[in-house]
Design an enzyme around this catalytic site. Structure first.
Site, PDB file in Angstrom:
ATOM      1  N   ASP A 195       6.469  12.461  10.615  1.00 49.61           N
ATOM      2  CA  ASP A 195       7.335  11.307  10.340  1.00 49.61           C
ATOM      3  C   ASP A 195       8.329  11.589   9.218  1.00 49.61           C
ATOM      4  OD1 ASP A 195       5.563  11.268   8.184  1.00 49.61           O
ATOM      5  OD2 ASP A 195       5.658   9.085   8.009  1.00 49.61           O
ATOM      6  N   SER A 215       8.878   6.140   4.483  1.00 47.93           N
ATOM      7  CA  SER A 215       7.995   6.753   5.478  1.00 47.93           C
ATOM      8  C   SER A 215       8.656   6.871   6.851  1.00 47.93           C
ATOM      9  CB  SER A 215       6.698   5.959   5.542  1.00 47.93           C
ATOM     10  OG  SER A 215       5.781   6.631   6.358  1.00 47.93           O
ATOM     11  N   HIS A 216       8.075   6.227   7.838  1.00 48.42           N
ATOM     12  CA  HIS A 216       8.534   6.371   9.217  1.00 48.42           C
ATOM     13  C   HIS A 216       9.623   5.353   9.565  1.00 48.42           C
ATOM     14  CE1 HIS A 216       5.226   3.682   8.620  1.00 48.42           C
ATOM     15  NE2 HIS A 216       5.730   2.941   9.569  1.00 48.42           N
ATOM     16  N   ARG A 241      -0.807  -6.647  14.612  1.00 46.73           N
ATOM     17  CA  ARG A 241      -1.381  -5.464  15.237  1.00 46.73           C
ATOM     18  C   ARG A 241      -2.708  -5.843  15.886  1.00 46.73           C
ATOM     19  NH1 ARG A 241       2.261  -2.017  13.370  1.00 46.73           N
ATOM     20  NH2 ARG A 241       2.621  -1.681  11.138  1.00 46.73           N
ATOM     21  N   GLU A 264      -6.639   7.624   9.916  1.00 45.29           N
ATOM     22  CA  GLU A 264      -6.339   6.289  10.402  1.00 45.29           C
ATOM     23  C   GLU A 264      -5.788   6.392  11.813  1.00 45.29           C
ATOM     24  OE1 GLU A 264      -4.930   3.252   7.380  1.00 45.29           O
ATOM     25  OE2 GLU A 264      -3.682   4.979   6.952  1.00 45.29           O
ATOM     26  N   GLU A 265      -5.908   5.285  12.542  1.00 42.90           N
ATOM     27  CA  GLU A 265      -5.384   5.253  13.910  1.00 42.90           C
ATOM     28  C   GLU A 265      -3.866   5.372  13.938  1.00 42.90           C
ATOM     29  OE1 GLU A 265      -3.366   2.502  14.678  1.00 42.90           O
ATOM     30  OE2 GLU A 265      -3.789   1.859  12.628  1.00 42.90           O
ATOM     31  N   ARG A 294       9.157  -1.282  -0.196  1.00 42.54           N
ATOM     32  CA  ARG A 294      10.114  -0.948   0.867  1.00 42.54           C
ATOM     33  C   ARG A 294      11.045  -2.106   1.082  1.00 42.54           C
ATOM     34  NH1 ARG A 294       6.390   1.774   5.415  1.00 42.54           N
ATOM     35  NH2 ARG A 294       5.522   3.337   4.027  1.00 42.54           N
ATOM     36  N   THR A 298      -7.418  -0.744   5.874  1.00 45.96           N
ATOM     37  CA  THR A 298      -6.197  -0.019   6.217  1.00 45.96           C
ATOM     38  C   THR A 298      -5.455   0.424   4.957  1.00 45.96           C
ATOM     39  OG1 THR A 298      -5.994  -1.249   8.255  1.00 45.96           O
ATOM     40  CG2 THR A 298      -3.981  -0.289   7.383  1.00 45.96           C
ATOM     41  N   LYS A 305      -2.159  11.374   3.235  1.00 42.35           N
ATOM     42  CA  LYS A 305      -2.327  11.988   4.541  1.00 42.35           C
ATOM     43  C   LYS A 305      -1.295  13.110   4.662  1.00 42.35           C
ATOM     44  CE  LYS A 305       0.032   7.981   6.504  1.00 42.35           C
ATOM     45  NZ  LYS A 305      -0.352   6.669   5.973  1.00 42.35           N
ATOM     46  N   THR A 357       0.830  -1.203   0.000  1.00 40.94           N
ATOM     47  CA  THR A 357       0.000   0.000   0.000  1.00 40.94           C
ATOM     48  C   THR A 357       0.867   1.257   0.000  1.00 40.94           C
ATOM     49  OG1 THR A 357      -0.078  -0.105   2.395  1.00 40.94           O
ATOM     50  CG2 THR A 357      -1.954  -0.989   1.233  1.00 40.94           C
ATOM     51  N   ASP A 406       8.559  11.120   5.957  1.00 43.10           N
ATOM     52  CA  ASP A 406       8.154  11.759   4.703  1.00 43.10           C
ATOM     53  C   ASP A 406       7.050  12.797   4.903  1.00 43.10           C
ATOM     54  OD1 ASP A 406       6.394   9.695   5.360  1.00 43.10           O
ATOM     55  OD2 ASP A 406       5.727   9.494   3.292  1.00 43.10           O
ATOM     56  N   ASP A 423       3.892  12.656   6.203  1.00 38.56           N
ATOM     57  CA  ASP A 423       2.445  12.445   6.077  1.00 38.56           C
ATOM     58  C   ASP A 423       1.780  12.083   7.401  1.00 38.56           C
ATOM     59  OD1 ASP A 423       3.553   9.947   6.126  1.00 38.56           O
ATOM     60  OD2 ASP A 423       2.544   9.200   4.322  1.00 38.56           O
ATOM     61  N   ARG A 424       2.573  11.696   8.413  1.00 35.28           N
ATOM     62  CA  ARG A 424       1.971  11.354   9.705  1.00 35.28           C
ATOM     63  C   ARG A 424       2.099  12.504  10.694  1.00 35.28           C
ATOM     64  NH1 ARG A 424       3.111   5.094  11.341  1.00 35.28           N
ATOM     65  NH2 ARG A 424       2.362   4.211   9.385  1.00 35.28           N
TER      66      ARG A 424
HETATM   67  C1  G1P Z   1       0.701   0.994   8.464  1.00 37.73           C
HETATM   68  C2  G1P Z   1      -0.505   1.570   9.157  1.00 37.73           C
HETATM   69  C3  G1P Z   1      -1.524   1.998   8.129  1.00 37.73           C
HETATM   70  C4  G1P Z   1      -0.881   2.995   7.160  1.00 37.73           C
HETATM   71  C5  G1P Z   1       0.379   2.390   6.569  1.00 37.73           C
HETATM   72  C6  G1P Z   1       1.128   3.401   5.721  1.00 37.73           C
HETATM   73  O1  G1P Z   1       0.337  -0.124   7.710  1.00 37.73           O
HETATM   74  O2  G1P Z   1      -1.067   0.641  10.061  1.00 37.73           O
HETATM   75  O3  G1P Z   1      -2.622   2.566   8.787  1.00 37.73           O
HETATM   76  O4  G1P Z   1      -1.765   3.323   6.128  1.00 37.73           O
HETATM   77  O5  G1P Z   1       1.261   1.960   7.614  1.00 37.73           O
HETATM   78  O6  G1P Z   1       1.529   4.518   6.457  1.00 37.73           O
HETATM   79  P1  G1P Z   1       0.499  -1.629   8.242  1.00 37.73           P
HETATM   80  O7  G1P Z   1       1.946  -1.803   8.624  1.00 37.73           O
HETATM   81  O8  G1P Z   1      -0.386  -1.758   9.443  1.00 37.73           O
HETATM   82  O9  G1P Z   1       0.059  -2.492   7.103  1.00 37.73           O
HETATM   83 ZN    ZN Z   2       4.918   8.515   6.204  1.00 44.78          ZN
END
Ligand code: G1P
Ligand code: ZN
Length: 541
Positions: A275, A111-112, A494, A361-362, A20, A342, A374, A16, A277, A279-280
């Site tokens: 984070d 990302s993070h 999770r 999202e959470e 990576r 998700t 985001k 998604t 990049d 977006d968080r």
């Molecule tokens: C995680 C987060 C999800 C977010 C994604 C990308 O994915 O739980 O909400 O959209 O990173 O930032 P997950 O590792 O749970 O598949």
């Molecule tokens: Zn990110």
């Protein structure tokens, strides 16, 4: 132009959030090139197209950008708009893809996840709406990576991306732009910058922790230059290739410096982090932590205070594991509320169709239809604008919100780096027992329903199956379990825990205490600790 013969690596399936991998995997000869050529081919080639390119400043980003430029030129692209130094935050890239009316873009980020030669790197393709590529494109990329036999690249040096301006690379224009200006201008259009300037002029103190990642220059420009917050408001403001060793994930565990400052003496009025990049986001007040699910609900309830949303929201959406706090707001405002799997890409269809203007999202992600990603700094500005509009601090805003809507106690427990077979067997067993769970009584809780979430997109009717296990208890508590799709090591389980308590009283419990019976019931039903031998989760948010 040279066509290089290559052989496929094992097929590379973007998730998604793109592909990576460990940085060294991307640095192998032909690896990045294979993936980029597969991406170009999957979108029907880039001949005569205009693309956006940039990333979060992590190690290998600039080198990767230069390779991609040479490949784009060899593949006949007309123009690539690239951030100076190969920098672009994810929401800034999304904005450029849209406003410059390009055909899409490539974002270089994991990302993070930590950055550096021994850490992670990532490549993500975004489509012309500015959002992550839909599954039909990521599937096509995957198929092509299995059979790729050649890629095209110019045998000459790419520009060093140090100065803004246009240069030619073969027949292609490389347009190096300031990465910040267009994004900061967009924020100025959305928010009431006069009100925010008065807030800071009146002594409001904020700490923005950019965690040595990409939002530093954006945050300095917006908060310190345009809104005139004191110099030094933004900390860790210089993006570093290894994020200074920080793990740029804005949650209480990884943003511990910010947590300590806001939970300590002489805390500023407001704290936020973003984070790798950009977006968080994480939102804090003095001695107050705002869970991302609650943040989404507060933003929904108060959006009309912000100029761009003055006439109200079109609708809201949240991912399934996100708490139902926003649902209560939507109900009271008479808004449609969508529950998606998700991942951000599911929100894009709803926004493109004009069905929602706010989503979240959470996992510390909140955004709106101003872009198709985001957006961390946007969320921080939403909060600032709400604080200015209501004339209240974070803690007061939260307690008013809980009084009015009740409180969804919420927490996520992550078990990281589990052996993949073990995690899959555990959830496989649960799948087999779902139909036997209703009626089961554990502690004081009775299982009302249990299922595996599947989603039919209301716009294009596409179906996404296997999106997480839901166990609902009578009284509205629930637990959700799913495996991460973004981890790079083993499986990450999770567990999302939620319990609703109506307002106005009894709302000040610590979430872990409020959720204790559900935590115990989950262990009894699924047996995570028993089966993995772990004593508890690795990360609690
Ligand atoms: C995680 C987060 C999800 C977010 C994604 C990308 O994915 O739980 O909400 O959209 O990173 O930032 P997950 O590792 O749970 O598949
Ligand atoms: Zn990110």
């Amino acid at each position: 132009m040279t066509t290089i013969k290559t052989t496929p690596f094992e097929g590379q399936k973007p998730g998604t959030s793109g592909l990576r991998k460990k940085t060294k995997v991307f640095m192998q000869a032909h690896f990045l090139e294979n993936f980029v050529q597969a991406t170009f081919d999957a979108v029907g080639g880039v001949h005569d197209k205009t693309l956006v390119l940039g990333g979060d400043g992590r190690y290998f980003g600039k080198q990767a950008a230069q390779t991609i430029l040479r490949m784009a030129a060899a593949n006949g692209a007309q123009r690539v708009i690239v951030g100076q130094g190969a920098w672009l935050s994810t929401p800034a890239a999304s904005n450029l893809i849209r406003t410059r009316q390009t055909n899409g873009g490539i974002i270089l980020s994991a990302s993070h996840n930590p950055g550096g030669v021994d850490e992670d790197f990532g490549v993500k393709y975004n489509a012309e709406n500015g959002g992550p590529a839909p599954e039909r494109i990521t599937n096509a990329i995957f198929e092509i990576t299995k059979t790729i036999s050649e890629y095209k690249i110019l045998e000459c040096e790419a520009p060093d991306l140090a100065e803004t301006g246009e240069t030619m690379l073969g027949d292609m224009v490389v347009e190096v732009i300031d990465p910040v200006v267009a994004y900061a201008d967009m924020m100025e259009d959305i928010f009431d910058f006069d009100a925010l300037r008065s807030l800071f002029a009146n002594g409001f103190r904020m700490r923005m922790d950019s965690m040595c990642a990409i939002t530093g220059p954006y945050a300095v420009e917006i908060f310190e230059n345009r809104l005139r917050a004191p110099r030094g408001t933004v900390s860790h403001e210089v993006p570093l290739e290894d994020f200074g060793g920080m793990h740029p994930d804005p949650n209480p565990t990884w943003a511990h410096e910010l947590m300590a400052e806001l939970m300590g003496e002489n805390a500023p009025d407001f704290g936020a982090a973003s984070d790798g990049d950009g977006d968080r986001n994480m939102i804090l007040g003095p001695h107050t932590y705002v869970s991302p699910s609650d943040s989404l609900a507060v933003i929904a309830a108060n959006a009309k205070l912000v100029p761009a949303y003055q006439s109200g929201l079109k609708g809201v959406a949240r991912s399934m594991p996100t708490s139902a706090a926003v649902d209560r707001v939507a109900e009271s405002l008479g808004l449609d509320c969508f529950e998606t799997p998700t991942g951000w890409k599911f929100f894009g269809n709803l926004m493109d169709a004009g069905r929602v203007s706010l989503c979240g999202e959470e996992s510390f992600g909140t955004g709106s239809d101003h872009v198709r990603e985001k957006d961390g700094l946007w969320a921080v500005l939403m909060w600032l604008n709400i604080i200015a509009g209501r004339g209240q601090g974070v803690a007061e805003i939260m307690s008013d919100h809980f009084k009015r809507f009740g409180r969804n106690y919420y927490s996520r427990h992550d078990y990281e780096a589990l052996p993949i077979e073990q995690a899959e067997a555990m959830l496989g067993d649960l799948r087999g027992r779902l139909k036997d769970l209703p009626g089961m009584v554990v502690e004081d809780l009775m299982v009302a329903n249990a299922d595996e979430f599947s989603y039919t997109d209301p716009v294009d009717q596409s179906v996404a199956e296997g999106q997480g296990f839901r166990i609902l208890f009578t009284g509205g508590s629930r637990v959700v379990l799913r495996l991460s799709g973004t981890g790079t090591e083993g499986a990450t389980l999770r567990i999302y825990l939620e319990r609703y308590v109506p307002g106005p009283d009894g709302l000040t419990e610590d979430p872990q205490d409020a959720l204790a019976p559900i935590i115990r019931a989950t262990e009894e039903i699924v047996g995570v600790k028993a089966r993995t031998g772990r004593i508890g989760p690795d990360v609690i948010t």
